[in-house]
Scaffold this motif. Sequence first.
Motif, PDB file in Angstrom:
ATOM      1  N   UNK B  96      -3.567   0.799 -10.852  1.00  0.00           N
ATOM      2  CA  UNK B  96      -4.213   0.768  -9.541  1.00  0.00           C
ATOM      3  C   UNK B  96      -5.697   1.054  -9.660  1.00  0.00           C
ATOM      4  N   UNK B  97      -6.429   0.766  -8.582  1.00  0.00           N
ATOM      5  CA  UNK B  97      -7.868   1.006  -8.635  1.00  0.00           C
ATOM      6  C   UNK B  97      -8.398   1.445  -7.276  1.00  0.00           C
ATOM      7  N   UNK B  98      -9.318   2.399  -7.329  1.00  0.00           N
ATOM      8  CA  UNK B  98     -10.009   2.856  -6.122  1.00  0.00           C
ATOM      9  C   UNK B  98     -11.499   2.605  -6.362  1.00  0.00           C
ATOM     10  N   UNK B  99     -12.156   2.001  -5.365  1.00  0.00           N
ATOM     11  CA  UNK B  99     -13.517   1.499  -5.580  1.00  0.00           C
ATOM     12  C   UNK B  99     -14.574   2.488  -5.090  1.00  0.00           C
ATOM     13  N   UNK B 100     -15.808   2.126  -5.432  1.00  0.00           N
ATOM     14  CA  UNK B 100     -16.957   2.953  -5.085  1.00  0.00           C
ATOM     15  C   UNK B 100     -17.081   3.117  -3.567  1.00  0.00           C
ATOM     16  N   UNK B 101     -17.073   1.967  -2.875  1.00  0.00           N
ATOM     17  CA  UNK B 101     -17.134   2.025  -1.414  1.00  0.00           C
ATOM     18  C   UNK B 101     -15.727   1.802  -0.896  1.00  0.00           C
ATOM     19  N   UNK B 102     -15.288   2.621   0.075  1.00  0.00           N
ATOM     20  CA  UNK B 102     -13.949   2.386   0.626  1.00  0.00           C
ATOM     21  C   UNK B 102     -13.847   0.938   1.115  1.00  0.00           C
ATOM     22  N   UNK B 103     -12.783   0.246   0.716  1.00  0.00           N
ATOM     23  CA  UNK B 103     -12.651  -1.162   1.119  1.00  0.00           C
ATOM     24  C   UNK B 103     -11.283  -1.431   1.747  1.00  0.00           C
ATOM     25  N   UNK B 104     -10.995  -0.752   2.876  1.00  0.00           N
ATOM     26  CA  UNK B 104      -9.722  -1.031   3.535  1.00  0.00           C
ATOM     27  C   UNK B 104      -9.686  -2.477   4.017  1.00  0.00           C
ATOM     28  N   UNK B 105      -8.494  -3.041   4.101  1.00  0.00           N
ATOM     29  CA  UNK B 105      -8.347  -4.411   4.585  1.00  0.00           C
ATOM     30  C   UNK B 105      -8.424  -4.411   6.106  1.00  0.00           C
ATOM     31  N   UNK B 106      -8.753  -5.563   6.689  1.00  0.00           N
ATOM     32  CA  UNK B 106      -8.831  -5.646   8.157  1.00  0.00           C
ATOM     33  C   UNK B 106      -7.436  -5.652   8.774  1.00  0.00           C
ATOM     34  N   UNK B 107      -6.711  -4.579   8.546  1.00  0.00           N
ATOM     35  CA  UNK B 107      -5.338  -4.456   9.028  1.00  0.00           C
ATOM     36  C   UNK B 107      -5.144  -3.039   9.534  1.00  0.00           C
ATOM     37  N   UNK B 145      -3.283  10.790  10.158  1.00  0.00           N
ATOM     38  CA  UNK B 145      -3.055   9.425  10.656  1.00  0.00           C
ATOM     39  C   UNK B 145      -1.633   9.164  11.151  1.00  0.00           C
ATOM     40  N   UNK B 146      -0.745  10.153  11.029  1.00  0.00           N
ATOM     41  CA  UNK B 146       0.663   9.850  11.296  1.00  0.00           C
ATOM     42  C   UNK B 146       0.907   9.387  12.734  1.00  0.00           C
ATOM     43  N   UNK B 147       0.031   9.786  13.669  1.00  0.00           N
ATOM     44  CA  UNK B 147       0.229   9.376  15.061  1.00  0.00           C
ATOM     45  C   UNK B 147      -0.473   8.072  15.403  1.00  0.00           C
ATOM     46  N   UNK B 148      -1.180   7.509  14.450  1.00  0.00           N
ATOM     47  CA  UNK B 148      -1.896   6.258  14.763  1.00  0.00           C
ATOM     48  C   UNK B 148      -1.842   5.282  13.591  1.00  0.00           C
ATOM     49  N   UNK B 149      -0.648   5.115  13.084  1.00  0.00           N
ATOM     50  CA  UNK B 149      -0.472   4.208  11.947  1.00  0.00           C
ATOM     51  C   UNK B 149      -0.774   2.762  12.312  1.00  0.00           C
ATOM     52  N   UNK B 150      -0.695   2.448  13.622  1.00  0.00           N
ATOM     53  CA  UNK B 150      -0.929   1.059  14.047  1.00  0.00           C
ATOM     54  C   UNK B 150      -2.403   0.785  14.306  1.00  0.00           C
ATOM     55  N   UNK B 151      -3.244   1.823  14.263  1.00  0.00           N
ATOM     56  CA  UNK B 151      -4.681   1.609  14.484  1.00  0.00           C
ATOM     57  C   UNK B 151      -5.299   0.850  13.313  1.00  0.00           C
ATOM     58  N   UNK B 152      -6.416   0.186  13.606  1.00  0.00           N
ATOM     59  CA  UNK B 152      -7.140  -0.486  12.531  1.00  0.00           C
ATOM     60  C   UNK B 152      -7.720   0.545  11.558  1.00  0.00           C
ATOM     61  N   UNK B 153      -7.603   0.245  10.281  1.00  0.00           N
ATOM     62  CA  UNK B 153      -8.097   1.168   9.265  1.00  0.00           C
ATOM     63  C   UNK B 153      -9.605   1.361   9.357  1.00  0.00           C
ATOM     64  N   UNK B 154     -10.301   0.354   9.879  1.00  0.00           N
ATOM     65  CA  UNK B 154     -11.764   0.460   9.947  1.00  0.00           C
ATOM     66  C   UNK B 154     -12.216   1.509  10.967  1.00  0.00           C
ATOM     67  N   UNK B 155     -11.289   2.004  11.788  1.00  0.00           N
ATOM     68  CA  UNK B 155     -11.669   3.056  12.736  1.00  0.00           C
ATOM     69  C   UNK B 155     -11.728   4.435  12.097  1.00  0.00           C
ATOM     70  N   UNK B 156     -11.244   4.564  10.864  1.00  0.00           N
ATOM     71  CA  UNK B 156     -11.260   5.870  10.201  1.00  0.00           C
ATOM     72  C   UNK B 156     -12.660   6.192   9.682  1.00  0.00           C
ATOM     73  N   UNK B 157     -12.905   7.470   9.416  1.00  0.00           N
ATOM     74  CA  UNK B 157     -14.185   7.861   8.826  1.00  0.00           C
ATOM     75  C   UNK B 157     -14.215   7.434   7.356  1.00  0.00           C
ATOM     76  N   UNK B 158     -15.404   7.473   6.761  1.00  0.00           N
ATOM     77  CA  UNK B 158     -15.548   7.055   5.370  1.00  0.00           C
ATOM     78  C   UNK B 158     -14.622   7.800   4.423  1.00  0.00           C
ATOM     79  N   UNK B 159     -14.573   9.122   4.565  1.00  0.00           N
ATOM     80  CA  UNK B 159     -13.723   9.926   3.692  1.00  0.00           C
ATOM     81  C   UNK B 159     -12.252   9.601   3.894  1.00  0.00           C
ATOM     82  N   UNK B 160     -11.872   9.396   5.156  1.00  0.00           N
ATOM     83  CA  UNK B 160     -10.476   9.040   5.441  1.00  0.00           C
ATOM     84  C   UNK B 160     -10.149   7.656   4.884  1.00  0.00           C
ATOM     85  N   UNK B 161     -11.118   6.738   5.014  1.00  0.00           N
ATOM     86  CA  UNK B 161     -10.887   5.393   4.477  1.00  0.00           C
ATOM     87  C   UNK B 161     -10.655   5.447   2.975  1.00  0.00           C
TER      88      UNK B 161
END
Lengths: 311, 259
Positions: B96-107, B145-161
């Motif tokens: 697996x890989x985790x990148x320099x900038x958080x790159x969540x998918x538009x989901x 995040x357990x109460x908002x699993x259906x929210x878009x990932x891009x709404x999270x803060x950088x650290x959360x992303x």
Amino acid sequence: MSANNSSGLPQVSDRLAYNAMRNWRERLIEGLLLAAAAVSVLTTLGIVYVLVSESVHFFAKVSIVDFLTDTQWTPLFDDAHFGIMVLISGTLVSSFVALAVAIPMGTIIAIYLSEFADSRVREVAKPILELLGGIPTIVFGYFALLVVTPILQTIFPSLPGFSLLSAGLVMGIMIVPYVASLSEDAMRAVPMSMREGAYAMGSTKLYTAIHVVVPAAVSGLAASYILGISRAVGETMILAVAAGMQPNLTWNPMEQAATITSYIVQVALGDLPHGSIGYQTIFAAGLTLLMITLLFNILGQWLRAKYREAY
Amino acid sequence: MQIHDNPTLKAEARNLNFFYGEAKALKNINMPIYDKKVTALIGPSGCGKSTYLRSFNRMHDLYPGNRYEGEIRFFPDNTNLLAAEVDPIEVRMRIGMVFQKPNPFPKSIFENVAYGLRVRGENNKRVLDDKVEHALKGAAIWDEVKDRLADLASNLSGGQQQRLCIARALATDPELLLFDEPTSALDPIATGAIEELIHELKKRVTILIVTHNMQQAARVSDYTAYMFLGEMVEFGKTDEIFIKPKDKRTEDYITGRMG
């Protein structure tokens, strides 16, 4: 910045002084830019004004209810009917056929160019594709009439010489470059880091394209589809040449029919007296067309705002 | 640090060279990666540490003109990850890989974490629910995040992303997890959370992390490698590298005389 003035530099207070000349020049340029922007806005307003003011005369003679519900369009007959649905049906059927070609094909081409083709292929293919969008529509019209219709007639022997199907298919091919080019731009704007994230999870190119790149580019894709719809609804020449200009209330693409645009061409080519009811139908039909494209544009703006993706 | 036990090998670079077209970016690298340990790669910008990291999951295959020489052996099966007959997609299924900038998918948050499972053909709702929850807990973000699993990932803060991206990588149970400067886009508090997480994660997964923050390397890693101009200058236990480096160049870098 020394206080010593022997170097010939003006004093600090002078250098900070208000530069009236520069300010004036800035304003002049701003004015010129505003004037340039105003040309297109004023033209649009002028068109709307002409359409509305002439249509008012038309609707003084024909009720809006008749206009929208009558099933015949015979404005030049003695027994005149003004059922715009007749023309709207032709416009919608031909547009639907065109979009059924242009949207899937345009999207597939965009996915290929953006995600699969290597840069050399893309650099050659994309300009050629865009060239297709530069072919005059009259050429496409005769292509539909003289090449596509005979081919379709070998498959569907009952197909008449003029048909919405043939015109719509060719119109779709004409629109493909617009959809493909704009969709490709939208997909290429998706940052590479997002693709890398998908590949790093073990996705294939196709899975990445469909499940990550397309959703990320959805607002741009919607914009390209809306442009495609506007092109299809407003297209005139291909339909005038290949779809026949017979007003015909039908939802069957295998028939011939007039569309709003081809009706306008037909009437405009005749010699109707200014101010006659036949003349005014042009403006009522034009206004209807404007409303349809406006509707799709608003829909497009709304879709873009709704699915705008920040990355 | 329990480095006195004999660590098992998880991977090993052998005579690894890498070329971007004609430019040689990695020069004859030999280095072990130990199982369930954190190995940090440090060095000045452009030293090849990210290039080296990205060789492990064959990210360089995505771009034309790149070429590997040598081997990266992956254990326990002792396959050469760089072999032509090895499918990079299979490699990425295990690494697996985790990148320099958080790159969540538009989901949605849920779909981001479920992504790798779906790629692997898992569509059973119960299994997905289960694994997503487990991965989010593993990445210490479940409670947020357990109460908002259906929210878009891009709404999270950088650290959360970024923690979401870690959960995304964890969901498929990778054997090796690559971190490419995972905190360089984050504030100190979010950075602290990620570092703590890395500490927890090494119980279940081997970690290779690129960082240009030497304090971070000292805090999170068991082993450290110092790279310079595409060469592996020194590799050793983190406390040895930081307390008594053998190579002059390493010493210059970690004492701040160069870098």
